[in-house]
Motif scaffolding. Structure first.
Motif, PDB file in Angstrom:
ATOM      1  N   CYS A 129       0.776  -1.159   0.110  1.00  0.00           N
ATOM      2  CA  CYS A 129      -0.172  -0.147   0.072  1.00  0.00           C
ATOM      3  C   CYS A 129       0.661   1.313  -0.087  1.00  0.00           C
ATOM      4  CB  CYS A 129      -0.995   0.075   1.028  1.00  0.00           C
ATOM      5  SG  CYS A 129      -0.020   0.021   2.821  1.00  0.00           S
ATOM      6  N   ARG A 130       2.307   1.000  -0.083  1.00  0.00           N
ATOM      7  CA  ARG A 130       3.039   2.337  -0.139  1.00  0.00           C
ATOM      8  C   ARG A 130       3.071   3.074   1.156  1.00  0.00           C
ATOM      9  NH1 ARG A 130       6.639   0.379  -2.660  1.00  0.00           N
ATOM     10  NH2 ARG A 130       7.636   2.654  -2.761  1.00  0.00           N
ATOM     11  N   ALA A 131       2.438   2.648   2.289  1.00  0.00           N
ATOM     12  CA  ALA A 131       2.326   3.316   3.725  1.00  0.00           C
ATOM     13  C   ALA A 131       3.666   3.529   4.358  1.00  0.00           C
ATOM     14  CB  ALA A 131       1.482   2.669   4.543  1.00  0.00           C
ATOM     15  N   PRO A 132       4.297   4.264   4.867  1.00  0.00           N
ATOM     16  CA  PRO A 132       5.555   4.262   5.600  1.00  0.00           C
ATOM     17  C   PRO A 132       5.471   3.000   6.659  1.00  0.00           C
ATOM     18  CG  PRO A 132       4.986   6.566   5.574  1.00  0.00           C
ATOM     19  CD  PRO A 132       3.551   5.589   5.262  1.00  0.00           C
ATOM     20  N   MET A 133       6.643   2.472   6.602  1.00  0.00           N
ATOM     21  CA  MET A 133       6.326   1.276   7.553  1.00  0.00           C
ATOM     22  C   MET A 133       7.022   1.523   9.027  1.00  0.00           C
ATOM     23  SD  MET A 133       7.227  -2.043   5.154  1.00  0.00           S
ATOM     24  CE  MET A 133       6.326  -3.280   6.043  1.00  0.00           C
ATOM     25  N   ARG A 134       6.743   0.651  10.006  1.00  0.00           N
ATOM     26  CA  ARG A 134       7.203   1.134  11.457  1.00  0.00           C
ATOM     27  C   ARG A 134       7.945   0.094  11.947  1.00  0.00           C
ATOM     28  NH1 ARG A 134       1.445   2.624  14.180  1.00  0.00           N
ATOM     29  NH2 ARG A 134       0.839   4.531  13.259  1.00  0.00           N
ATOM     30  N   LEU A 135       9.021   0.415  12.578  1.00  0.00           N
ATOM     31  CA  LEU A 135      10.036  -0.717  13.073  1.00  0.00           C
ATOM     32  C   LEU A 135       9.238  -1.331  14.296  1.00  0.00           C
ATOM     33  CD1 LEU A 135      12.717  -1.785  13.191  1.00  0.00           C
ATOM     34  CD2 LEU A 135      13.434   0.071  15.017  1.00  0.00           C
ATOM     35  N   LEU A 136       9.155  -2.740  14.095  1.00  0.00           N
ATOM     36  CA  LEU A 136       8.551  -3.772  14.958  1.00  0.00           C
ATOM     37  C   LEU A 136       9.603  -4.050  15.865  1.00  0.00           C
ATOM     38  CD1 LEU A 136       6.376  -5.789  16.131  1.00  0.00           C
ATOM     39  CD2 LEU A 136       6.936  -7.084  14.484  1.00  0.00           C
ATOM     40  N   LEU A 187      19.176  -6.563  12.298  1.00  0.00           N
ATOM     41  CA  LEU A 187      18.326  -6.953  11.661  1.00  0.00           C
ATOM     42  C   LEU A 187      16.996  -6.205  11.944  1.00  0.00           C
ATOM     43  CD1 LEU A 187      16.939  -8.819   9.364  1.00  0.00           C
ATOM     44  CD2 LEU A 187      16.243 -10.420  11.536  1.00  0.00           C
ATOM     45  N   HIS A 188      16.611  -5.535  10.988  1.00  0.00           N
ATOM     46  CA  HIS A 188      15.505  -4.660  11.504  1.00  0.00           C
ATOM     47  C   HIS A 188      14.078  -5.277  10.818  1.00  0.00           C
ATOM     48  CE1 HIS A 188      17.766  -1.532  13.216  1.00  0.00           C
ATOM     49  NE2 HIS A 188      18.456  -1.162  12.327  1.00  0.00           N
ATOM     50  N   VAL A 189      12.980  -5.500  11.579  1.00  0.00           N
ATOM     51  CA  VAL A 189      11.768  -5.916  11.029  1.00  0.00           C
ATOM     52  C   VAL A 189      10.903  -4.819  10.962  1.00  0.00           C
ATOM     53  CG1 VAL A 189       9.944  -7.677  11.333  1.00  0.00           C
ATOM     54  CG2 VAL A 189      12.398  -8.157  11.889  1.00  0.00           C
ATOM     55  N   PHE A 190      10.370  -4.474   9.811  1.00  0.00           N
ATOM     56  CA  PHE A 190       9.308  -3.301   9.576  1.00  0.00           C
ATOM     57  C   PHE A 190       8.195  -3.846   9.418  1.00  0.00           C
ATOM     58  CE2 PHE A 190      13.436  -1.127   9.118  1.00  0.00           C
ATOM     59  CZ  PHE A 190      13.022   0.153   9.532  1.00  0.00           C
ATOM     60  N   THR A 191       6.844  -3.237   9.806  1.00  0.00           N
ATOM     61  CA  THR A 191       5.659  -3.841   9.525  1.00  0.00           C
ATOM     62  C   THR A 191       4.638  -2.858   9.260  1.00  0.00           C
ATOM     63  OG1 THR A 191       4.947  -3.759  11.890  1.00  0.00           O
ATOM     64  CG2 THR A 191       5.773  -6.089  11.062  1.00  0.00           C
ATOM     65  N   HIS A 198       0.079  -7.226   5.596  1.00  0.00           N
ATOM     66  CA  HIS A 198       0.977  -7.065   4.600  1.00  0.00           C
ATOM     67  C   HIS A 198       2.252  -7.546   4.955  1.00  0.00           C
ATOM     68  CE1 HIS A 198      -1.641  -3.381   2.953  1.00  0.00           C
ATOM     69  NE2 HIS A 198      -2.255  -4.544   2.819  1.00  0.00           N
ATOM     70  N   PRO A 199       2.958  -7.778   3.779  1.00  0.00           N
ATOM     71  CA  PRO A 199       4.041  -8.682   4.201  1.00  0.00           C
ATOM     72  C   PRO A 199       5.332  -7.593   4.841  1.00  0.00           C
ATOM     73  CG  PRO A 199       3.713  -8.811   1.924  1.00  0.00           C
ATOM     74  CD  PRO A 199       2.644  -8.006   2.595  1.00  0.00           C
ATOM     75  N   PRO A 200       6.128  -8.165   5.838  1.00  0.00           N
ATOM     76  CA  PRO A 200       7.087  -7.471   6.402  1.00  0.00           C
ATOM     77  C   PRO A 200       8.275  -7.067   5.507  1.00  0.00           C
ATOM     78  CG  PRO A 200       7.182  -9.467   7.248  1.00  0.00           C
ATOM     79  CD  PRO A 200       5.760  -9.437   6.268  1.00  0.00           C
ATOM     80  N   GLN A 201       9.167  -6.056   5.900  1.00  0.00           N
ATOM     81  CA  GLN A 201      10.276  -5.901   5.299  1.00  0.00           C
ATOM     82  C   GLN A 201      11.513  -6.249   6.427  1.00  0.00           C
ATOM     83  OE1 GLN A 201      11.024  -3.168   2.371  1.00  0.00           O
ATOM     84  NE2 GLN A 201       8.836  -2.601   2.208  1.00  0.00           N
ATOM     85  N   TRP A 202      12.592  -6.817   5.684  1.00  0.00           N
ATOM     86  CA  TRP A 202      13.598  -7.076   6.445  1.00  0.00           C
ATOM     87  C   TRP A 202      14.873  -6.467   6.193  1.00  0.00           C
ATOM     88  CZ3 TRP A 202      11.425 -11.041   9.596  1.00  0.00           C
ATOM     89  CH2 TRP A 202      10.381 -11.452   9.042  1.00  0.00           C
ATOM     90  N   VAL A 203      15.517  -5.688   6.879  1.00  0.00           N
ATOM     91  CA  VAL A 203      16.554  -4.615   6.663  1.00  0.00           C
ATOM     92  C   VAL A 203      17.840  -4.564   7.403  1.00  0.00           C
ATOM     93  CG1 VAL A 203      17.349  -2.226   6.199  1.00  0.00           C
ATOM     94  CG2 VAL A 203      14.780  -2.957   5.846  1.00  0.00           C
ATOM     95  N   LEU A 204      19.036  -5.224   6.783  1.00  0.00           N
ATOM     96  CA  LEU A 204      20.065  -5.118   7.705  1.00  0.00           C
ATOM     97  C   LEU A 204      20.994  -3.844   7.480  1.00  0.00           C
ATOM     98  CD1 LEU A 204      21.623  -8.728   6.508  1.00  0.00           C
ATOM     99  CD2 LEU A 204      21.024  -8.072   8.837  1.00  0.00           C
ATOM    100  N   SER A 205      21.179  -3.419   8.755  1.00  0.00           N
ATOM    101  CA  SER A 205      21.955  -2.027   8.768  1.00  0.00           C
ATOM    102  C   SER A 205      22.799  -1.990   9.705  1.00  0.00           C
ATOM    103  CB  SER A 205      20.782  -0.983   8.961  1.00  0.00           C
ATOM    104  OG  SER A 205      21.487   0.212   9.097  1.00  0.00           O
TER     105      SER A 205
END
Length: 205
Positions: A129-136, A187-191, A198-205
Motif C-alpha cells: 500500500c506504499r504506507a511508511p512502515m514502522r519498526l517492530l 536485523l530490523h523488522v518493519f511492518t 501486509h508482508p514485513p520487510q527485513w533490513v540489515l543495517s
C-alpha cells in the motif's frame, strides 16, 4: 509474534530467510516448553547459525533517532556532532557519544528507532500500500559494545576500565543469543501500520 530464521543460507549471495507469524497470546505455549526440548538440527557450517536457548528479560528505555541526513533537524545534528567532537577531544575514542551511548541501545529491542550504522537512513515503505512502515523489532548479535556506556548493566561492567576492556563475562554476556546477522549488523523488522497482514520487510543495517 514469532520470528523464524532458516538455519541455512540460500541463493548465490548466501541470503538468510525469515518468517513472521502473529499469534493470539492466549493460544501460545509457555516459553519454557520450547527450552526443555530443543529441536534436533542438521550439521551447520557456522556456530552462529543456531541460537543459544535463552530468555529475554525486557526493560523499558528512552531512545532517540539516529542523527544523520534528515532524521533530525540539521541544526540539531550539527549540535550533536559538535558535542561528540568535544567528548572525543576530552576523553579519547572511548568517550561516550550520541549514537552509541545516548540514542539507540545495542542488541534486541522492540519498537524505538532503527540504527543506520552500515547503510545510512532509509525510507521503508509497504510494498502493498506504499504506507511508511514502522519498526517492530530489532535483532542484534551483541547486547553491548565499547560504545554502550549508557546501556551496559553495572554488574557486567568494570568501572575501572575503558572501552571493550570494561565488559565483564566474555562472549556469553556480550552475545547471549550466539546469533549474528549479516556482517555483525542489526536485523530490523518493519511492518505495515495500515494492515499487519501486509508482508514485513527485513533490513540489515
Amino acid at each position: 509474534m514469532q520470528l523464524f530464521r532458516c538455519p541455512r543460507t540460500h541463493g548465490p549471495h548466501l541470503e538468510r530467510r525469515y518468517l513472521l507469524r502473529w499469534r493470539w497470546a492466549a493460544q501460545t505455549e509457555r516459553a519454557d516448553h520450547f527450552l526443555e526440548h530443543p529441536p534436533e538440527v542438521p550439521l551447520l557450517r557456522w556456530e552462529d547459525e543456531l541460537p543459544e536457548p535463552c530468555v529475554v528479560h525486557p526493560e523499558e528505555v528512552d531512545t532517540y533517532p539516529w542523527a544523520e541526513d534528515d532524521t533530525l533537524p540539521a541544526a540539531l545534528i550539527a549540535r550533536i556532532d559538535a558535542w561528540d567532537d568535544a567528548r572525543t577531544a576530552e576523553g579519547g575514542r572511548d568517550a561516550p557519544n550520541y549514537q552509541g551511548a545516548l540514542s539507540i541501545p545495542p542488541g534486541w529491542r522492540v519498537g524505538g528507532f532503527p540504527s543506520w550504522a552500515s547503510t545510512g537512513p532509509m525510507d521503508i515503505t509497504c510494498a502493498s500500500c506504499r504506507a511508511p512502515m514502522r519498526l517492530l523489532l530489532t535483532a542484534g548479535g551483541d547486547e553491548m559494545d565499547p560504545d554502550s556506556h549508557s546501556w551496559m548493566p553495572l554488574e557486567d561492567r568494570d568501572l575501572s576500565q575503558q572501552g571493550i576492556a570494561s565488559i565483564r563475562g566474555g562472549q556469553s554476556v556480550t552475545e547471549p543469543t550466539r546469533l549474528r546477522f549479516g556482517r555483525d549488523r542489526d536485523l530490523h523488522v518493519f511492518t505495515c501500520p495500515t494492515d499487519p497482514g501486509h508482508p514485513p520487510q527485513w533490513v540489515l543495517s
